[in-house]
Design a protein around this motif. Structure first.
Motif, short mmCIF file in Angstrom:
data_model
loop_
_atom_site.label_atom_id
_atom_site.label_comp_id
_atom_site.label_asym_id
_atom_site.label_seq_id
_atom_site.Cartn_x
_atom_site.Cartn_y
_atom_site.Cartn_z
N UNK A 188 3.72 -18.75 -0.02
CA UNK A 188 3.04 -18.74 0.77
C UNK A 188 2.76 -18.20 1.92
N UNK A 189 4.47 -17.38 1.88
CA UNK A 189 3.96 -16.83 3.37
C UNK A 189 3.72 -15.37 3.23
N UNK A 190 3.17 -15.52 2.49
CA UNK A 190 2.72 -14.08 1.41
C UNK A 190 1.12 -14.14 1.52
N UNK A 191 0.09 -13.28 3.02
CA UNK A 191 -0.98 -14.71 2.67
C UNK A 191 -1.99 -12.84 2.96
N UNK A 192 -3.61 -13.14 2.91
CA UNK A 192 -4.34 -12.18 3.04
C UNK A 192 -4.95 -12.31 4.24
N UNK A 193 -5.23 -10.81 5.14
CA UNK A 193 -5.20 -11.25 6.49
C UNK A 193 -6.54 -10.57 6.98
N UNK A 223 -0.11 -9.49 3.37
CA UNK A 223 0.57 -9.39 4.98
C UNK A 223 1.51 -10.15 5.04
N UNK A 224 2.90 -10.07 5.46
CA UNK A 224 4.11 -11.58 5.62
C UNK A 224 3.74 -12.01 6.25
N UNK A 225 3.49 -13.29 6.35
CA UNK A 225 3.17 -14.94 7.89
C UNK A 225 4.71 -15.05 8.01
N UNK A 226 5.43 -14.54 7.67
CA UNK A 226 6.81 -15.41 8.36
C UNK A 226 7.64 -15.03 9.14
#
Length: 483
Positions: free
Chosen positions: A429-434, A446-449
């Motif tokens: 879940x921490x790897x989100x498309x931005x 990107x890594x969102x954490x």
């Protein structure tokens, strides 16, 4: 997000508020709206053509144009709703299927948006009412047999057909594409698209499709429909506050349901800041201000949800308003755990669109007609449950650089295998498309954490999230392999 640390959002650096817009552009947008409130301004790229119409037009059709944009009475009878559907069918059939473009004068600049907005609202309202009657399955209800015998009235196919036909007739996508290349849109408009009636209806039908696909639960297709429209101050929808607000609400909600929380926050932040800066001018629009105010509150609830999933900095205005509206709730959302589940459900129900189903209900089997809102709530709550221990896990991981998996499982009162699964879900879940550029569906992973970790046997190696892409990829591969 640690339990013992400050809230995960603070007053933001002005340069981080809206990644795709400068302060100067935002100021220009506000100034433009102030000038456009009464829509007394001169022509622009979309209405520079001369007004069409004249004495040869039929008075009844001109009256239908005006009536099509008028809201239906809240307690309208079923007979009135059927009659309204027939009137829309007649109007759109006349506009789309006449021999050549019709010479009808657009009643006002607002009209094109109002008619598309009201058309979709009545469709949405009718579908929800029909589904509710089918679920109750009360044969004594006088509306029950009428709805059962007329499954195609306000049908999903009919509504989508109208919107797509208006877009096709107006050649609006070709015109928007030409404008992106700084070319003359009239060169590709054709005999229909060169007329204000078709051009404006076609344009706002694109926004209408965004809304309909979102109501149907197809969030990817909803965002795809806006490929030809650039979300900036020069867009035509930005000149009509209700259209502006609707666009960002449904784009933001679609991003949220696709777990692209950073993009959702960016969309909600843009429109909430804009609304706060134009509040005094909105009041001049009368009834629409109440609708915008209600949606405004809904979007703050959605921002609270997104921030719980994706801690980030917010604009001063949004930060203050969010604290005033949801101070206690935010603490519970940020803490996570089972106690947060009822609050997530409450906020989602209060802020989500009023979903509909694409097919007529089964009047013979009430149990086969689930509430669409309950359906999408269940999907959303699955996401919440899979992440509800993430804040607690992060609060422990922040204290260590290396930690034993079984030791952390003991802190959380669970077993090591269950914890390993939670860590894997949180990692994914921490790897989100931005979004950065291109269409709304485009973006880079990107890594969102704020933390990153890897598993090596029963050891958890923790590091700051500011790691290179190669190292982050290695962490992910290592976690999957050890799991």
């Amino acid at each position: 997000m640690a339990l013992y640390q400050r809230a995960p959002y603070t007053t933001a650096d002005p340069q981080t508020i809206l990644e795709n817009e400068s302060d100067a552009e935002e100021e220009a947008l506000v100034n433009d709206y102030q000038e456009q409130v009464q829509f007394e301004d001169g022509p622009d790229d979309f209405d520079q053509m001369a007004s069409y119409g004249g004495g040869g037009q039929q008075q009844d059709m001109q009256a239908q144009l005006v009536n099509a944009a008028q809201p239906l009475e809240y307690q309208a009878t079923l007979e009135t709703k059927f009659a309204s559907y027939d009137n829309y069918c007649n109007l759109f059939h006349y506009i789309l299927n006449s021999e050549g473009p019709v010479d009808l004068e657009v009643p006002s600049y607002y009209w094109a948006w109002d008619v598309i907005d009201e058309f979709i609202y009545q469709f949405e309202s009718f579908c929800r009412y029909r589904n509710r009657v089918a679920r109750t399955s009360d044969p004594s209800d006088p509306d029950f047999p009428v709805l059962r015998e007329n499954p195609n009235t306000w049908g999903c196919y009919s509504v989508l057909n109208v919107l797509y036909s208006l877009i096709q007739r107006s050649e609006i996508t070709a015109q928007l594409d030409a404008m992106k290349r700084n070319e003359d849109p009239m060169a590709v408009a054709g005999e229909y698209g060169s007329r204000p009636l078709y051009r404006m209806l076609g344009y706002f039908s694109i926004i209408g499709l965004l809304r309909v696909h979102c109501l149907l639960g197809d969030f990817s297709l909803a965002l795809k429909t806006l490929d030809d429209i650039e979300l900036n101050k020069k867009a035509m929808f930005a000149r009509v506050m209700a259209a502006h607000f609707t666009t960002y609400y449904y784009v933001g909600f679609s991003y949220m349901m696709m777990r692209r929380y950073a993009d959702a926050i960016r969309m909600f932040s843009h429109i909430l800041v804009y609304v706060s800066r134009t509040k005094n001018f909105q009041k001049k629009e009368g009834a629409s201000y109440d609708s915008i105010s209600k949606k405004n509150d809904q979007m703050y609830a959605l921002v609270a949800i997104c921030v719980a999933f994706h801690p980030t900095k917010l604009d001063d205005t949004i930060h203050t308003a969010l604290r005033e509206k949801y101070a206690e709730q935010l603490t519970r959302l940020q803490r996570g755990g089972p106690d947060s589940l009822p609050l997530f459900e409450e906020l989602f129900r209060s802020a989500c669109p009023k979903f509909i189903t694409p097919t007529p209900p089964d009047f013979d089997t009430p149990s086969a007609n689930p509430d669409p809102v309950d359906h999408h709530l269940a999907i959303f709550m699955d996401e919440v449950r899979s992440n509800m221990f993430s804040p607690l896990i992060k609060s422990y991981l922040k204290l260590y650089t290396t930690m034993d998996l079984k030791k952390l499982a003991g802190f959380l009162e669970t077993d090591a295998d269950t914890l390993r699964g939670w860590l894997l879900v949180n990692k994914q879940r921490s790897r989100q498309v931005r979004w950065s550029e291109g269409g709304l569906l485009d973006g880079e992973v990107v890594n969102a954490n704020e933390l990153d970790y890897a598993l090596e046997g029963d050891l958890i190696h923790v590091s700051e999230a500011k790691v290179g892409r190669r190292l982050a990829d290695w962490y992910l591969r290592n976690l999957v392999r050890t799991y």
